[in-house]
Enzyme design. Sequence first.
Site, PDB file in Angstrom:
ATOM      1  CG  ASP A  36      -2.028  -1.045   1.135  1.00  0.00           C
ATOM      2  OD1 ASP A  36      -2.328  -1.473   0.005  1.00  0.00           O
ATOM      3  OD2 ASP A  36      -2.565  -1.435   2.180  1.00  0.00           O
TER       4      ASP A  36
ATOM      5  CE  LYS B 190      -9.351  -4.586   0.843  1.00  0.00           C
ATOM      6  NZ  LYS B 190      -8.407  -5.732   0.735  1.00  0.00           N
TER       7      LYS B 190
END
Length: 664
Positions: free
Chosen positions: A28, A109
């Site tokens: 990320d 998630k």
Amino acid sequence: MRLAREIARHNRLYHDRDAPEISDADYDALVRENAELEARFPHLVRADSPSTVVGAAPSSALAKVTHARPMLSLENGFSAEEVREFVARVRRFLNLAGDEPVALTAEPKIDGLSCSLRYEGGALVLAATRGDGTIGEDVTANVRTIGDVPQELTGAPRILEVRGEVYMSKADFAALNERQQASGGKVFANPRNSAAGSLRQKDPDVTAARPLRFLAHGWGEISEPLAGTQHEAVDRLRALGFPVERLFRRCESVEEALEHYAAIEHARADLPFDIDGVVYKVDRLDWQERLGQVARAPRWALAHKFPAEQAETRLEKIEIQVGRTGKLTPVGRLTPVGVGGVIVSNVTLHNRDEITRLGLREGDRVRVQRAGDVIPQVVENLTREEPREPYLFPDHCPQCGSEAVAEEGEVDVRCTGGLICPAQRFERLRHFVSRGAMDIEGLGEKTIAEFLGLGWLQGPADIWRLAQHRSDLLGREGWKEKSVDNLLAAIQAKKGFDPARLLFGLGIRHVGIVTARDLMKCFGTIQALEAAATGGNAQAELSAVEGVGPVVAEALHDFFHEPHNREELADLLAVAQPAAFVSTARETEWTGKTIVFTGSLQTMSRDEAKAQAERLGARAAGSVSAKTDLVVAGPGAGSKLKKAEELGVRVIGEEDWARIVAEA
């Protein structure tokens, strides 16, 4: 360009090979860095920018499937402020009044493998992985073995694509790995890799034996709406028989959504599966339709990622590990501490510079971070201000006592012991006998490992002494008289061999086979090269050789400077007896020219092509520059071909090259 290539490589490792090298948090960070650069310099945005790519193109043997509607990725947020800004963007885009409520759904998630299930007339007809978002892999037969997936639906739209995650629970993953270890099978790194590898099997029976599960969270192509809102549509999926996560909630405001995020994060360690954040979606489906999508993600959804998990403990000891290539890697031994449900006792310290940056010493109190399933790392030294002597990184190898140095511009410190370092022994021997080096038939990795274990091999010179162990070898399992004699004959045949191949086989950093030949053309023998490398004017004398620059010259000097290497090399030269270098090149129009081969060659190996160039008197180089005379490009040629075109270098195909070789 470097950053884009790095992200693309990690995409392939994660999505296509199920073998990530870095944590989700580190990935990320790379994506965020790329996005920030593109925002600052929009004219540098590449056509294949990572910000426009979803997943990775599938490359397995499974059949390919084109999705009726793309399977998009999600934009990430890492703070409450970014979540509030997401809702503010929704308001601005829809031109909503300031007091107009924006309800969101929030759900964990799951760290699994995205999958799309297509039903026609209530029957499951196709299951596909996400792939690159446009084209996935057909895993229908495998998905039919998952108990959570309904095979038939009652009361569903005529066409319904249900999208969700295939995953493996933590408990099932641990039990599977125990079975795999007991049977000698592959042990998986984490539940996500295990689920992905299990789903993408060619044999559905293998998938059926794996404890896979499915959770639905959305839909793709659909012949009629399921409902008017996200939460009502998910309730409809649940009613149709699909598992839906119990922590799925409708939240009336962004603040309520953030509260639910905190609740999910608190419950994270106790959940039966791995999660890495919370997904928010605008609840009204008509608003979702208006919001649409950007290149790779919908405007109406956001993944709020969890911060990397951290804990405090004491750094008890710094140990130095020596890798197969001689790299010295510091590893910290910790007072064991729980981080994210795992007891951590070791931590990577990366390299000498990282220890200096953090001011680490044995006994320091440190904050460690476990991001994903990679080895944890130190993020902060909590006692660096305490007055203690700094840690001194070793300047000699702890395995063999040879000097350990870092090349100029590099952070990694490497052992110069080379031939005599036990940590590097296997890799050095494997390289020495490889096809590009001494090419000794029958002496493969398994055999080298066997002979090392028996103590018969300490260095390359011992290869020519294996004949002394003939009778012992005949008594070992798998060795017959013919195979033993074939091996010993193959070794004997390499006496008096090409010194350039032997030099390449020594595994000196930066000395490839082309450079080894350039050196032998100049010095004739390895003994003469050694004399030059250990002389008072070594740098200048070596750098004067065509194709040898200061980096290679320094590597040669470091190798020959080490007494252990010189002793081992003298022993090797005495038993292998390499001949003086004799060039097989003939005078042709290509003599002295530089040729680069790029792309996938179809009719020959890269080594054979380079050998052909050298027989024509040319030099086979690895990179394109203004000094390049010819580029031979096969399928898949990339940056080298592009650079050749930019520089106006002549480019030909493999067939044209074959004609040049035949006519020369």
